[in-house]
Design an enzyme around this catalytic site. Structure first.
Site, PDB file in Angstrom:
ATOM      1  N   HIS A 156      10.936 -17.252 -14.556  1.00  0.00           N
ATOM      2  CA  HIS A 156      11.880 -16.120 -14.589  1.00  0.00           C
ATOM      3  C   HIS A 156      11.144 -14.786 -14.422  1.00  0.00           C
ATOM      4  O   HIS A 156      11.615 -13.762 -14.921  1.00  0.00           O
ATOM      5  CB  HIS A 156      12.688 -16.087 -15.894  1.00  0.00           C
ATOM      6  N   SER A 277       0.754   5.721   3.985  1.00  0.00           N
ATOM      7  CA  SER A 277       2.027   6.424   4.127  1.00  0.00           C
ATOM      8  C   SER A 277       1.771   7.733   4.864  1.00  0.00           C
ATOM      9  O   SER A 277       0.717   8.356   4.705  1.00  0.00           O
ATOM     10  CB  SER A 277       2.600   6.700   2.734  1.00  0.00           C
ATOM     11  N   LYS A 283      -0.944   6.296  -1.090  1.00  0.00           N
ATOM     12  CA  LYS A 283      -0.366   4.979  -0.872  1.00  0.00           C
ATOM     13  C   LYS A 283      -1.249   4.035  -0.061  1.00  0.00           C
ATOM     14  O   LYS A 283      -1.895   4.421   0.894  1.00  0.00           O
ATOM     15  CB  LYS A 283       0.993   5.102  -0.149  1.00  0.00           C
ATOM     16  N   ASN A 285      -0.134   0.328   1.259  1.00  0.00           N
ATOM     17  CA  ASN A 285       1.033  -0.553   1.197  1.00  0.00           C
ATOM     18  C   ASN A 285       0.757  -1.974   1.695  1.00  0.00           C
ATOM     19  O   ASN A 285      -0.025  -2.167   2.617  1.00  0.00           O
ATOM     20  CB  ASN A 285       2.175   0.047   2.027  1.00  0.00           C
ATOM     21  N   GLU A 290       5.008  -7.743   3.537  1.00  0.00           N
ATOM     22  CA  GLU A 290       6.434  -7.379   3.659  1.00  0.00           C
ATOM     23  C   GLU A 290       6.988  -7.807   5.022  1.00  0.00           C
ATOM     24  O   GLU A 290       8.122  -8.286   5.124  1.00  0.00           O
ATOM     25  CB  GLU A 290       6.613  -5.877   3.461  1.00  0.00           C
TER      26      GLU A 290
END
Ligand code: ARG
Length: 461
Positions: A156, A277, A283, A285, A290
């Protein structure tokens, strides 16, 4: 407009119809396979005495010269031709004249395209498999290096019990191992040759279908010519396998994204595999992860598309089947690319072992082991569960871990606690005591790793 037909027509094809109908922009993908199929066909025609040896040699030479000129860029595959089959045949006739007109004897574009697509797909199946084996090697390396790297295991998305990084990676090894096995299985089932099926009914020429099947590396010819030209199950199976691979990669990507977040900091993605970014200078990333997660939907789309295309098609060939290509090619390219990029990202990723360990130590991941300890001291499990629940509640209140409680405090809750509790519930003990097959201990994982090494050896080419 170069077409292989037209004798029965009195009007020229409408330009829009021609464009709508044509497939050259995408079926040029299997130009090489089309040549390979034609070579096998023509050799068989000569062997059977259907064409002469001279015709065969002229055709083979013509095909070689077309291949050479396309490879060198001298000859371009353009939309002037309806499809790759027309391109090859028209150019062949241009180059070798009369013998070229005999290439299509005893063959239809229906069995030809079925063959080309199957040959191309078969090589892609092999390629996907080899990409997966590379990924398995990366996972295995990480496993070997991390049989004692403790981290929290989750259910969970809540910390559950301590495990090791090797154990976590091993779960992905299992998934991708099944994917490899699926591909091996699909390859075996699809490896039957449609060539010689003709348009649908077979042909009146004495074709030797066993010869062409063998020549092209197939187990045997397809047993039914109608099925031979209209079976796309193999492609659906492959797209389904690709979808499952993407689903696995997507789950793994999701973990990498979580592990890479500021809150977790379990991993550091290599600079070469992350992006910045345009506005926020701080940043870094996880774009690769993704994108892999994002592209999963696209591959599922190809599977759904083909399933839907096929569901209403009566036997045998119908032009709908031309729609089996573009999205399938895209799915193959996408999945193979994703496996490769993901492997690179994983291979260069570093693990913040201290953060992993610290995280596993917080969140009462040893609570089950405290209960097991009490069971060992004669307390019934259900009572032990309740006792530990009360301990956890007290710890939450005091903002401490179970190990931080003094023996007196523990004894006040349950007299069965003794000095050995601290050793019994250390992260190291929690992990090393889980000795069952497939569990997280070093011993169990070393056994699994030995099996994985054997697996890789058995499937690597
Ligand atoms: N471009 C067609 C396809 O991809 C080739 C087969 C054409 N056959 C036909 N009967 N029109 O399916």
């Amino acid at each position: 407009m170069a077409q292989l037909w037209g004798g029965r027509f009195q009007k020229k094809t409408d330009d829009l119809v021609y464009e709508f109908n044509a497939s050259i922009t995408f079926d040029k993908t299997f130009f090489k396979e089309d040549l390979e199929g034609s070579r096998a066909h023509v050799k068989m025609l000569a062997k059977q005495g259907i064409i002469t040896e001279d015709d065969k040699n002229a055709i083979l030479e013509g095909l070689d010269s077309i291949e050479k000129d396309v490879d060198s860029g001298k000859l371009e595959i353009t939309t002037e031709y309806e499809d790759i089959h027309s391109f090859v045949e028209a150019n062949l006739i241009d180059r070798v004249g009369e013998p070229g007109k005999k290439l299509h004897t005893g063959r239809s574009r229906n069995d030809q395209v079925a063959l080309d697509m199957r040959l191309y797909t078969r090589s892609q199946v092999d390629y996907t498999k080899s990409q997966l084996v590379n990924l398995l090697n990366v996972i295995l390396r990480i496993m070997k290096e991390n049989t004692t790297t403790i981290m929290p295991g989750f259910t969970h998305l809540q910390k559950a019990q301590p495990i090791t990084l090797a154990h976590h990676m091993g779960a992905y090894f299992e998934m991708f191992r099944r994917d490899v096995l699926r591909l091996i299985d699909i390859r075996e089932r699809m490896n039957y040759c449609p060539l010689g099926s003709g348009a649908l009914a077979g042909t009146t020429y004495p074709l030797d279908r066993d010869f062409t099947a063998k020549e092209l590396g197939f187990t045997a010819p397809c047993d039914n010519s109608m099925d031979g030209v209209s079976d796309r199950d193999y492609l659906i199976e492959y797209l389904s396998a690709l979808s499952t691979i993407m689903m696995h990669l997507s789950r793994f990507s999701e973990e990498v994204i979580i592990w890479n977040s500021n809150e977790y900091r379990f991993v550091e993605i290599d600079d070469g595999f992350s992006t910045g970014s345009s506005i926020m200078p701080q940043k870094k990333n996880p774009d690769i992860a993704e994108l892999v997660r994002g592209k999963t939907g696209r591959v599922y789309g190809a599977l759904m598309s083909l399933l839907t295309t096929m569901k209403g098609i009566p036997l045998a060939y119908n032009k709908d089947m031309q729609e089996d290509k573009e999205l399938a090619f895209d799915a193959m390219r996408t999945t193979n690319g994703c496996i490769q990029l993901f492997s690179g990202m994983l291979d260069t990723m570093s693990f913040n072992k201290d953060n992993m360990y610290r995280s596993s130590n917080e969140g009462f991941t040893n609570a089950t082991d405290v209960a097991d300890y009490l069971v060992g001291k004669g307390v019934a499990f259900r009572d032990a569960h309740g006792i530990v629940g009360r301990i956890v509640l007290e710890c939450i209140d005091k903002k401490i871990a179970i190990d931080d409680m003094s023996l007196d405090e523990l004894k006040a809750i349950c007299p069965a606690f003794e000095e050995d509790i601290y050793d019994a519930i250390s992260m190291e003990t929690c992990v090393s005591k889980r000795l069952t097959k497939g569990a997280c201990s070093k011993t169990s994982m070393e056994e699994a790793i030995a099996g994985y090494e054997g697996f890789i050896k058995s499937v690597a080419d």
